[in-house]
Each structure stands twice: as C-alpha cells, then as structure tokens.
Design an enzyme around this catalytic site. Structure first.
Site, short mmCIF file in Angstrom:
data_model
loop_
_atom_site.label_atom_id
_atom_site.label_comp_id
_atom_site.label_asym_id
_atom_site.label_seq_id
_atom_site.Cartn_x
_atom_site.Cartn_y
_atom_site.Cartn_z
CG HIS A 1 -0.26 -0.28 2.49
ND1 HIS A 1 -0.40 -1.46 3.18
CD2 HIS A 1 0.63 0.45 3.20
CE1 HIS A 1 0.35 -1.43 4.27
NE2 HIS A 1 0.98 -0.30 4.30
CD GLU B 1 -0.75 -16.44 -16.98
OE1 GLU B 1 -0.37 -15.84 -15.96
OE2 GLU B 1 -1.86 -17.00 -17.07
CG ASP C 1 3.08 -16.80 -14.03
OD1 ASP C 1 3.94 -16.92 -13.14
OD2 ASP C 1 1.87 -16.65 -13.79
CB CYS D 1 -0.06 -7.78 -19.56
SG CYS D 1 -0.29 -9.52 -19.17
#
Length: 580
Positions: free
Chosen positions: A202, A444, A468, A515
């Site tokens: 965060h 992936e 991945d 991505c």
C-alpha cells in the site's frame, strides 16, 4: 558515518533531505484467560474497539482532501472491509467464547493464523495484503488498550518531531498505513522510505499516486536513522544513503535536478499519440489492481486497461468470496472511470495455496503447478459464473474484455467458453442487463505459446504474461533467491516463444499484447516493436518512458534486427545494437 542501505525502488527520482522518523506504533497485546462470567464483557470490549476504528476510518474518508490521491481512499476502504469481515469476527469470537481468551489475545492469535495463510500465498501482491490486516488489527489493539485502562486511545498518525531548518523532509518508518499516509500527505514530504513493503504494498501504491520518490524493503532503516539526520533517497537505484557527506549530497541534488528535468520532458509526452517514426500506431495500456489505480492511469495518458487483476477483490475478506453485486460494482467503477476506453479484466488468478480454497488448502506441494487460475475457477463453476455474471453486467457500462489466465488445454478453453454462455443465459433469465464482451487468453505456459494458432481459433486476443512464461519456460521460481539469478527475459527460448505468439497474431489479424514486466522495460521496447508487437500493458508509472522509446523507433527498420536477436544464441549481446 555514511551508510548505504539497499531496498526496492517503487517510484523513480532522487530526494535529499532531513529524516522524519515515525515509530512503528506496534502494540503489545496482553494474553490471559478470562472467567466464563467475563465473556460478554470481553465481547463488548472487542465490538467497541472495532466500532471505534470503523468510525475513525470513515471519518478519514469523509474528510478526505480534494487533492488526495484516490489510491488512499481505496486502500482505506480495503481496511474497512478487513475490519468488518465476518470470518475474522467469528474466529475472534470463537477464541473468546470457547477458549476464554481475553480480547487482545483472541485478536492476535487469529491475526497470526491469517498471517500464516497470507505468507503461504504464491502471488506477491496477495501476500503483501498481510500488512493491511496487521495495521487494522494494530488500530483495534490501541482501542482495546484504552478500554482496559491504558492511555493510548488512538493510533499516532503524525511524527512529533519537525526539522530545525527549512530543508526537504524524508519520511522514514517501519511501515505506513493508508490512514497515516493521508495524514502525512499534508506535510509535503520529498520522499518515503520504509523497512517493509514490496512493489505492490500500500505504501508503494500511494507513493506512486503522490508521484514522489519512494524506496521500500530497506531493512532496518528506521532503526539506523535518527531524527534530523541527512538522508539521500535514490528512487532510481533503490538505495538509501544515511549521513551522506556534503559532496555526496551535492552530487545527488544535481542528479535529482537532472532527473526532474528529464521527467518534465516526459510529461510533455502525455498528450502525444504513441506512434513510431515510420507511422506504426502503438497502444499503451495500464496494469491495475483496483479502481484506485484508474486516476494514475488516466494521468499517464493510457489508451485503456490491459490487465485488471481481479484478485484484489478476492483477498479483501481473507476467507470470504466476494458476491456478484460486490464484484459488479467494483468492475463498473473501473469501466466508468476509464470513460469509454477498453478495460481488460482477468478472471481470478488464485489457487489451492490461498486461504480462499479451504477445502483443498495444504494439498499442493507446488502451488505454482497446482490448482490455480483457470483450473481453480473451472473446479468451482458456481464461483466462476458469479464472477462472469458480474463482468457481463459491468460490460453494459462500457467496453469490457475478459481474460482467462493460465490456459494450457483445448478442453479448458471449451469449458471456460461454456461457462460464459451459461452466465449469459442466467442473466437473461433474470432479466438483468449485460453487455457484449471480447474474450482473450493469457499466454503464460509454454504449451499455450506453442498452440497460439489453436488458441486464436477461439479467442479475440491473446495477452502474454511474460513473468510466468519466463518462470515456467526456465523452471525458475523468481522469488527464490537461490535461483533468481537464472531468471532471464532475454533467454533464447523465451524470445522464440514470444516471437511465435506475436507472429501468430499478425497472421490471423488478431491482437497480441504483452502485460508482464518486459512490456515496461525500455530495454525490450525496440525488440518487441521489431517482432511486431503493437500493444503494451504496464503499470502507469512506466508508460511515458516506454512511449519515449516508441516515438524514437522505426518499427520497420527494427524487424530484421529483431529476428537476428531471436535467432541468436546470445541475444543479450545484440540488444543494445538496435538502430534508431
């Protein structure tokens, strides 16, 4: 004495200033058994402390400054969801009622149990949410201490010390909650550094929203630095320099001015269309975790969302699956926030190593190869269709693309498409509005890359998850320090799989995107352009640097060189040789 501490760079830039040190705020919890006659009183203490923190967080949201990053409000919402989670409440109640633990002990024991579950998660983003839970619990413990006669009625939100001189200030802490970040925002800090955290913590998310240099995971920095010490924060290298010499300060200040000038130049590219020198249009999309990331994506001038990781919704309640309405509202917020630009939402990518899968928890010896992603979704059709219905409903508010993770078999494709059809029928029977969706698959695993043509028989687009794909192609757990050095995006096998998938898309006239981290690494931008990639998806903070590479590239001229790189036995030797 000058000391350098290495951490993880999460926001680029250089800051030099005086340290403002924030105590951790950790609360020691007393542990004792209560008399059965005290159970009701202890439950009331627990409920009162929780309600007090709810009021605090709701008050922070109500008084949110207009210029506060939207990331802060979203993360405070996550803390509220954790706080009000029925599973946590029931478990703590059980420790009090059945085992006669005092409230502090019950809350701490259950937090430790959930913490172990978070630690076992394979996904680093989900694993990092343990910190959110701990911070919520710490606030409750402060109120429990007050109800037992202690002096601390609320969490300390501000450092008491202020610099003696008018110098930039660097905030140093073990960790920071979203509520603390909101308070500290008003202090005009030049940068943040914390002991803990990851790129998905965060603190990192909020720092990116505030667009100030930040380094996390700088182990021990909050114990080593003293208030008013000079600190250099190098957000480019992920280095924190304590007690730098005057010469070092001057060098870093000059470097900071140069970096600020370069960033100012990059900002001028926000409204510029991403087009190569030879006129090839390129789409630059954002990877996001929640609606909180939409504002940063829009500021970066993206063309849409290329990857919305829906796992964010599934971990907010730790052991509770989100319902259709909850998911629909979250997806709709992102779709509407992108103002008509396409939003690609990946179906949930979690698995048997996650606490959500209670029935199978602990079975998988290797979670990365177990019941995860689409395998987990297909194993629980009711849960899967709940998500699909929410996605279809969100599509009524703007363009939505649904992305299925970790497909490897044609029968998995058929099953996934069948579930979409069933979800559409269920909504039609209920008379609920739904919109059209474009369907895509993540590439992936090597099996999917080798079958790209077959995948394109069924899908409108493919998105290559390079993180991945590299991990599975090279059999490398990139989180394992013992073998992490073998993780290589430029490995010939990886590049040849990428080339194969991109070429299949070009032959079929269908979109291929990347991505994973390679999309945001300027070192690979020209190579991917030369291979024919025209859609890149990345965290918003990287968009302008990649756009700079795109604008300077001649895609047609790069094509021959890119094939030479792919065919090479030592591709990295050729990567720096691309002609402008």
């Amino acid at each position: 004495m000058t000391l350098c501490i290495h951490g993880l760079a999460v926001v680029r830039g250089v800051a030099v200033g005086r340290a403002v040190v924030v105590s951790s705020g950790a609360t020691d919890a007393p542990r004792y058994h209560i008399d059965p006659s005290q159970v009701a009183q202890e439950l009331a203490r627990m409920g009162g402390a929780r309600d007090a923190v709810v009021r605090e967080l709701q008050g922070l949201l109500a008084g949110m400054p207009a210029d506060a990053p939207s990331e802060i409000s979203a993360l405070i919402d996550v803390h509220l969801q954790l706080l009000l989670d029925e599973t946590l409440e029931a478990a703590v109640r059980g420790w009090i009622v059945e085992h006669h633990y005092n409230a502090e002990w019950a809350l701490t024991v259950q937090t430790e149990a959930f913490g172990r579950q978070f630690d076992a998660m394979d996904d680093p983003y989900l694993r990092e949410r343990k910190a959110d839970l701990e911070q919520v619990v710490d606030r409750v413990l402060h109120h429990l201490k007050a109800s037992a006669g202690g002096q601390a009625a609320a969490m300390p939100e501000r450092p008491e010390w202020q610099p003696r001189e008018n110098a930039p200030r660097i905030l140093v802490a073990r960790d920071l909650s979203p509520a603390q970040m909101l308070q500290f925002k008003e202090g005009g800090f030049a940068g943040f550094v914390t002991d803990l955290g990851t790129a998905t913590s965060h603190t990192a998310i909020v720092a990116r929203g505030m667009e100030i240099p930040a380094v996390v995971a700088a182990r021990g920095v909050s114990q080593l630095v003293r208030p008013d010490d000079w600190v250099v924060l190098d957000g480019d290298a992920g280095v924190v320099v304590l007690d730098p010499t005057e010469r070092m300060r001057a060098q870093y200040e000059a470097a900071g001015r140069d970096a600020a000038a370069r960033d100012a130049d990059l900002q001028q590219l926000r409204g510029v269309a991403a087009r190569t020198r030879d006129g090839q249009a390129v789409q630059l999309l954002a990877n996001i975790e929640s609606a909180a990331d939409v504002a940063a994506a829009l500021r970066a001038g993206v063309d849409g969302v290329g990857l919305f990781r829906s796992e964010f919704l599934f971990i907010a309640g730790a052991d509770r699956l989100p319902g259709e309405e909850e998911q629909y509202l979250a997806y709709r917020a992102v779709v509407e926030g992108m103002h008509g630009m396409p939003v690609t939402i990946r179906t949930v990518d979690i698995g048997a190593d996650k606490p959500l899968d209670r029935a199978r928890q602990g079975e998988a010896a290797n979670p990365a190869l177990g019941l995860r992603a689409i395998r987990w979704s297909l194993a629980d059709p009711a849960m899967f269709r709940t998500q699909l219905r929410a996605l279809l409903r969100a599509a009524a508010h703007g363009p939505v693309r649904v992305l299925f993770p970790m497909l490897a078999h044609l029968h998995e494709i058929r099953q996934a498409l069948a579930q979409v059809a069933l979800a559409q029928e269920e909504l039609a029977e209920r008379g609920v509005a739904a919109g059209p969706v474009s369907l895509g698959a993540m590439i992936e695993v090597p099996a999917a890359a080798l079958m790209a043509d077959e995948f394109l028989d069924h899908f409108n687009f493919l998105s290559i998850g390079t993180n991945d794909l590299i991990q599975y192609t090279l059999a490398i757990d990139r989180t394992d320090e013992a073998v992490g050095h073998l993780y290589d995006p430029a490995h010939p096998a990886v590049l040849r799989l990428l080339d194969r998938v991109i070429a299949a898309g070009r032959r079929r006239g269908k979109e291929i995107s990347v991505c994973g981290e390679m999309a945001s690494d300027p070192e690979f931008t020209r190579l991917l352009l030369g291979l024919g990639l025209r859609v890149f998806s990345m965290p918003a903070m990287h968009v302008l640097r990649v756009k700079q590479q795109v604008l300077a590239a001649d895609a047609k001229a790069l094509a021959t060189w890119a094939q030479q790189v792919v065919a090479s036995r030592a591709p990295r030797e050729l990567l720096g040789m691309a002609a402008l």
